[in-house]
Design a protein around this motif. Structure first.
Motif, mmCIF file in Angstrom:
data_model
loop_
_atom_site.group_PDB
_atom_site.id
_atom_site.type_symbol
_atom_site.label_atom_id
_atom_site.label_comp_id
_atom_site.label_asym_id
_atom_site.label_seq_id
_atom_site.Cartn_x
_atom_site.Cartn_y
_atom_site.Cartn_z
ATOM 1 N N ARG A 55 45.223 36.072 36.242
ATOM 2 C CA ARG A 55 44.349 35.274 37.109
ATOM 3 C C ARG A 55 44.746 35.535 38.562
ATOM 4 O O ARG A 55 45.931 35.478 38.891
ATOM 5 C CB ARG A 55 44.487 33.778 36.803
ATOM 6 C CG ARG A 55 44.111 33.394 35.391
ATOM 7 C CD ARG A 55 42.676 32.959 35.267
ATOM 8 N NE ARG A 55 42.204 33.086 33.905
ATOM 9 C CZ ARG A 55 40.943 32.909 33.531
ATOM 10 N NH1 ARG A 55 40.025 32.603 34.416
ATOM 11 N NH2 ARG A 55 40.574 33.052 32.298
ATOM 12 N N MET A 57 44.560 33.758 41.094
ATOM 13 C CA MET A 57 45.178 32.616 41.779
ATOM 14 C C MET A 57 46.526 32.268 41.152
ATOM 15 O O MET A 57 47.082 31.203 41.406
ATOM 16 C CB MET A 57 44.245 31.400 41.743
ATOM 17 C CG MET A 57 43.037 31.543 42.642
ATOM 18 S SD MET A 57 43.472 31.553 44.394
ATOM 19 C CE MET A 57 42.456 32.901 44.979
ATOM 20 N N CYS A 124 43.593 28.903 37.648
ATOM 21 C CA CYS A 124 42.186 28.805 38.043
ATOM 22 C C CYS A 124 41.331 29.338 36.890
ATOM 23 O O CYS A 124 41.526 30.464 36.439
ATOM 24 C CB CYS A 124 41.933 29.641 39.306
ATOM 25 S SG CYS A 124 40.197 29.693 39.773
ATOM 26 N N CYS A 127 36.123 31.188 36.336
ATOM 27 C CA CYS A 127 35.386 32.265 35.656
ATOM 28 C C CYS A 127 36.031 32.495 34.291
ATOM 29 O O CYS A 127 37.255 32.369 34.152
ATOM 30 C CB CYS A 127 35.469 33.572 36.428
ATOM 31 S SG CYS A 127 35.181 33.395 38.183
ATOM 32 N N CYS A 130 38.849 36.801 34.622
ATOM 33 C CA CYS A 130 39.272 37.019 35.995
ATOM 34 C C CYS A 130 39.525 38.518 36.189
ATOM 35 O O CYS A 130 40.259 39.128 35.411
ATOM 36 C CB CYS A 130 40.552 36.228 36.236
ATOM 37 S SG CYS A 130 40.956 36.033 37.959
ATOM 38 N N PRO A 131 38.917 39.116 37.219
ATOM 39 C CA PRO A 131 39.019 40.572 37.371
ATOM 40 C C PRO A 131 40.308 41.023 38.042
ATOM 41 O O PRO A 131 40.314 41.407 39.199
ATOM 42 C CB PRO A 131 37.809 40.899 38.241
ATOM 43 C CG PRO A 131 37.680 39.693 39.109
ATOM 44 C CD PRO A 131 38.154 38.518 38.311
ATOM 45 N N CYS A 138 38.512 38.277 44.044
ATOM 46 C CA CYS A 138 38.128 37.002 43.432
ATOM 47 C C CYS A 138 36.608 36.826 43.526
ATOM 48 O O CYS A 138 36.010 37.038 44.575
ATOM 49 C CB CYS A 138 38.859 35.880 44.161
ATOM 50 S SG CYS A 138 38.450 34.248 43.551
ATOM 51 N N ILE A 139 36.006 36.414 42.435
ATOM 52 C CA ILE A 139 34.541 36.267 42.357
ATOM 53 C C ILE A 139 34.076 35.008 43.104
ATOM 54 O O ILE A 139 33.024 34.990 43.728
ATOM 55 C CB ILE A 139 34.098 36.197 40.873
ATOM 56 C CG1 ILE A 139 34.461 37.499 40.164
ATOM 57 C CG2 ILE A 139 32.598 35.928 40.762
ATOM 58 C CD1 ILE A 139 34.379 37.413 38.646
ATOM 59 N N ALA A 144 38.021 29.075 44.675
ATOM 60 C CA ALA A 144 39.254 29.309 43.912
ATOM 61 C C ALA A 144 40.467 28.770 44.682
ATOM 62 O O ALA A 144 40.538 28.918 45.894
ATOM 63 C CB ALA A 144 39.430 30.798 43.667
HETATM 64 S S1 SF4 Z 1 37.518 32.091 40.850
HETATM 65 FE FE1 SF4 Z 1 38.714 33.924 41.316
HETATM 66 S S2 SF4 Z 1 40.794 33.437 40.598
HETATM 67 FE FE2 SF4 Z 1 39.424 31.942 39.672
HETATM 68 S S3 SF4 Z 1 38.938 32.800 37.677
HETATM 69 FE FE3 SF4 Z 1 37.277 33.445 39.093
HETATM 70 S S4 SF4 Z 1 37.900 35.443 39.893
HETATM 71 FE FE4 SF4 Z 1 39.728 34.495 38.933
#
Ligand code: SF4
Length: 182
Positions: A55, A57, A124, A127, A130-131, A138-139, A144
């Motif tokens: 993740r 975060m 977090c 999503c 998480c990429p 971060c999307i 986030a």
């Molecule tokens: S908001 Fe950002 S950190 Fe949180 S799950 Fe989505 S892509 Fe990951």
């Protein structure tokens, strides 16, 4: 803003947070009562947390504990926010805490705290996936937030120190977050 006005506005932000869904405890605290311990961060990487490195975060993607300590030293107060409910609702409650922290941070900003900074509880999970990876972005950057634990905060000790002790009961789950105010 002078200190008295800051305190008055912080109390208004506190009242706002108290009224949010599933919030059962809020507390205005002095940041000197926040316990930061490198072992909390160490546990992220060494206790087998399934989200470590998965993740954006979470560690190792977030600032180091020492960097966080420097940032924290610029704040004098914050608001602890806890949500509580059935352990069957654990993920929904984590999402509600995220919402509560985020909206309290925004409220604080609108009340004259330009450096308001929210920290959630746990990874977090805005999503499903998480990429992560070298160039991952971060999307939902706007919303986030990292967790207190990721910053090295000992949540249990901190809560105990300010008289907001977390009870562990079977079938019940508590998530706690923090909004730093300044
Ligand atoms: S908001 Fe950002 S950190 Fe949180 S799950 Fe989505 S892509 Fe990951």
């Amino acid at each position: 803003m002078d200190l008295m006005t800051k305190l008055e506005n912080a109390k208004k932000v506190l009242d706002y947070a108290r009224g949010l869904e599933k919030v059962f405890a809020v507390k205005l605290i002095e940041t000197r009562d926040i316990v930061v311990d490198e072992r909390v961060r160490f546990q992220c990487s060494h206790s087998g947390c399934r989200e470590y490195g998965k993740r954006l975060m979470c560690p190792p993607y977030v600032p180091e504990v020492d960097d966080f300590k420097k940032v924290l030293s610029n704040y004098i107060m914050g608001i602890l926010i806890s949500v509580k409910g059935s352990s069957e609702d654990v993920f929904r409650l984590a999402g509600l805490l995220h919402e509560a922290v985020y909206s309290t941070e925004k409220k604080a900003f609108s009340m004259g705290f330009p450096f308001a900074a929210g920290l959630i509880g746990g990874p977090c999970s805005l999503c499903e996936k998480c990429p992560t990876g070298e160039n991952a972005k971060c999307i939902k950057r706007e919303k986030a937030r990292p967790s207190m634990e990721a910053m090295g905060i000992d949540v249990i000790k901190t809560c105990k120190k300010v008289g907001m002790e977390i009870e562990f009961k079977e079938g019940e789950v508590t998530w706690t977050g923090l909004v730093l105010l300044d």
